[in-house]
Design a protein around this motif. Structure first.
Motif, PDB file in Angstrom:
ATOM      1  N   LEU A   6      -7.543  -4.803   4.868  1.00 42.96           N
ATOM      2  CA  LEU A   6      -7.339  -4.011   3.647  1.00 42.96           C
ATOM      3  C   LEU A   6      -8.157  -2.722   3.709  1.00 42.96           C
ATOM      4  O   LEU A   6      -7.663  -1.635   3.389  1.00 42.96           O
ATOM      5  N   LEU A  54       0.830  -1.211   0.000  1.00 39.39           N
ATOM      6  CA  LEU A  54       0.000   0.000   0.000  1.00 39.39           C
ATOM      7  C   LEU A  54       0.868   1.266   0.000  1.00 39.39           C
ATOM      8  O   LEU A  54       0.590   2.221  -0.732  1.00 39.39           O
ATOM      9  N   PHE A  96      -6.310   0.878   3.634  1.00 41.77           N
ATOM     10  CA  PHE A  96      -6.524   1.814   2.511  1.00 41.77           C
ATOM     11  C   PHE A  96      -7.168   3.112   2.999  1.00 41.77           C
ATOM     12  O   PHE A  96      -6.918   4.172   2.433  1.00 41.77           O
ATOM     13  N   TRP A 126     -10.304  -0.283  -2.219  1.00 39.89           N
ATOM     14  CA  TRP A 126      -9.131  -1.173  -2.246  1.00 39.89           C
ATOM     15  C   TRP A 126      -9.266  -2.291  -3.278  1.00 39.89           C
ATOM     16  O   TRP A 126      -8.282  -2.799  -3.805  1.00 39.89           O
TER      17      TRP A 126
END
Ligand code: GDR
Length: 314
Positions: free
Chosen positions: A241, A183, A245, A253
């Motif tokens: 996730l 990320l 994000f 995401w």
């Protein structure tokens, strides 16, 4: 662990295996006061020599082949290091022993992977084991042999059945760090996507810095015992996730994550959730860092690290 113990005034020795181990310098840089001693969990005589040299008061066996996915491809190596390595450590302690008034105390890192296909939720010290990987099977052996040596030889040997514990120091092969590092690179325009395996798996994720305190507390007790160390909160990879994000202020995401069966395991541990009531009551331990704080800490650390590296490369 070594940082925590150094902070408590301990003189800490770390066991390092092999010739010119590439991780030795890394470990030494992170904790300059750490003294490295040669030894290998696959070689009993080397463990005896290390104990004779150091004469430790306490041993923390966090050594293992610890990556579940790799254990399917290298099962024998895993059994040898993660499983038999514990037996050899116990034997070395039994042989070298310490003094009568001050016998060596041992902490064994057991794992929530021992619960595998869980028989009940949440999992406690009394939940039966059903491991789902060669790693989990080896950890069951390590756990059981620790209990056996405690009962057979009155050794001060305790096991912490630790659920997943993460930090910015987590290896990049594990899912949390793979996500936060990927990320950070996406945020910096260095990478387009992250490729993962099973997104439905759920884990009880805590902060490693909190967990090492529990390990130390166990060793300080008058009586050795086994303790579940966990947060009691479970989240799926999807939730991880989603939160990560959001920390990066990137919407959706799903457009950045691909899946590949290559990252799935022949047998999966679907969901883990630990009940650390015993550790809370007897050790006075509780986790401090929340899931949200952990995800943010890991993402921000990766962002800073990747930005610094990108700057150097320019
Ligand atoms: P785990 O950690 O197996 O729980 O063992 P890991 O982060 O490897 O996997 C957690 C879950 O995520 C799923 N997953 C992926 N995992 C990895 N590594 N890479 C991927 O791309 C990916 N996609 C999905 C996995 O299938 C799994 O369900 C950790 C280790 O630290 C052990 O040593 C320790 O004993 C236990 O935690 C408690």
């Amino acid at each position: 662990m070594s940082e925590f113990l150094t902070g408590k005034g301990y003189q800490v020795f770390g066991l390092v295996r092999g010739q010119n181990n590439p991780k030795a310098q890394l470990v030494q840089d992170e904790n300059p006061s750490l003294e490295l001693v040669e030894g290998d969990l696959r070689d009993l005589s080397s463990l005896i020599a290390a104990l004779e040299q150091v004469q430790p008061d306490e041993i923390y066996n966090l050594g293992a082949m610890s990556f579940v996915a790799l254990s399917f491809r290298q099962p024998e190596l895993t059994a040898d290091t993660t499983g038999l390595g514990v037996l050899r450590t116990l034997e070395a302690v039994r042989i070298v022993g310490g003094t009568q008034n001050n016998p060596i105390r041992l902490y064994q890192a057991s794992s929530s992977e021992m619960f595998g296909k869980v028989r009940e939720t949440p999992q406690t010290e009394r939940t039966p084991f059903h491991p789902r990987s060669p790693y989990g099977v080896a950890k069951v052996f390590g756990h059981s042999i620790t209990v056996n040596y405690r009962e057979s030889y009155s050794m001060h040997a305790s096991s912490g059945i630790c659920f997943n514990h993460e930090s910015p120091r987590r290896g990049l092969e594990f899912v949390t760090r793979k996500i936060t590092n990927g990320l950070a690179r996406i945020k910096l325009g260095l990478q387009d996507s992250i490729t993962l395996g099973n997104l439905e798996a759920a884990r009880d994720w805590g902060y490693a810095g909190d967990f090492v305190e529990a390990m130390w507390l166990m060793v300080q007790q008058d009586e050795p015992d086994d303790y579940v160390i966990a947060t009691g909160e479970t989240h799926t990879i999807r939730e991880f996730l989603d939160l990560a994000f959001r920390c990066a202020e990137i919407d959706g995401w799903e457009s950045f994550v691909r899946t590949d069966p290559r990252f799935e395991r022949p047998a999966e541990v679907d969901v883990l959730c630990g009940d650390a009531a015993k550790a809370r009551e007897r050790l006075g331990w509780k986790p401090r860092v929340t899931f949200e704080e952990l995800v943010r800490m890991m993402y921000e650390s990766d962002l800073a690290e990747e930005a610094a590296r990108a700057e150097l490369d320019r």
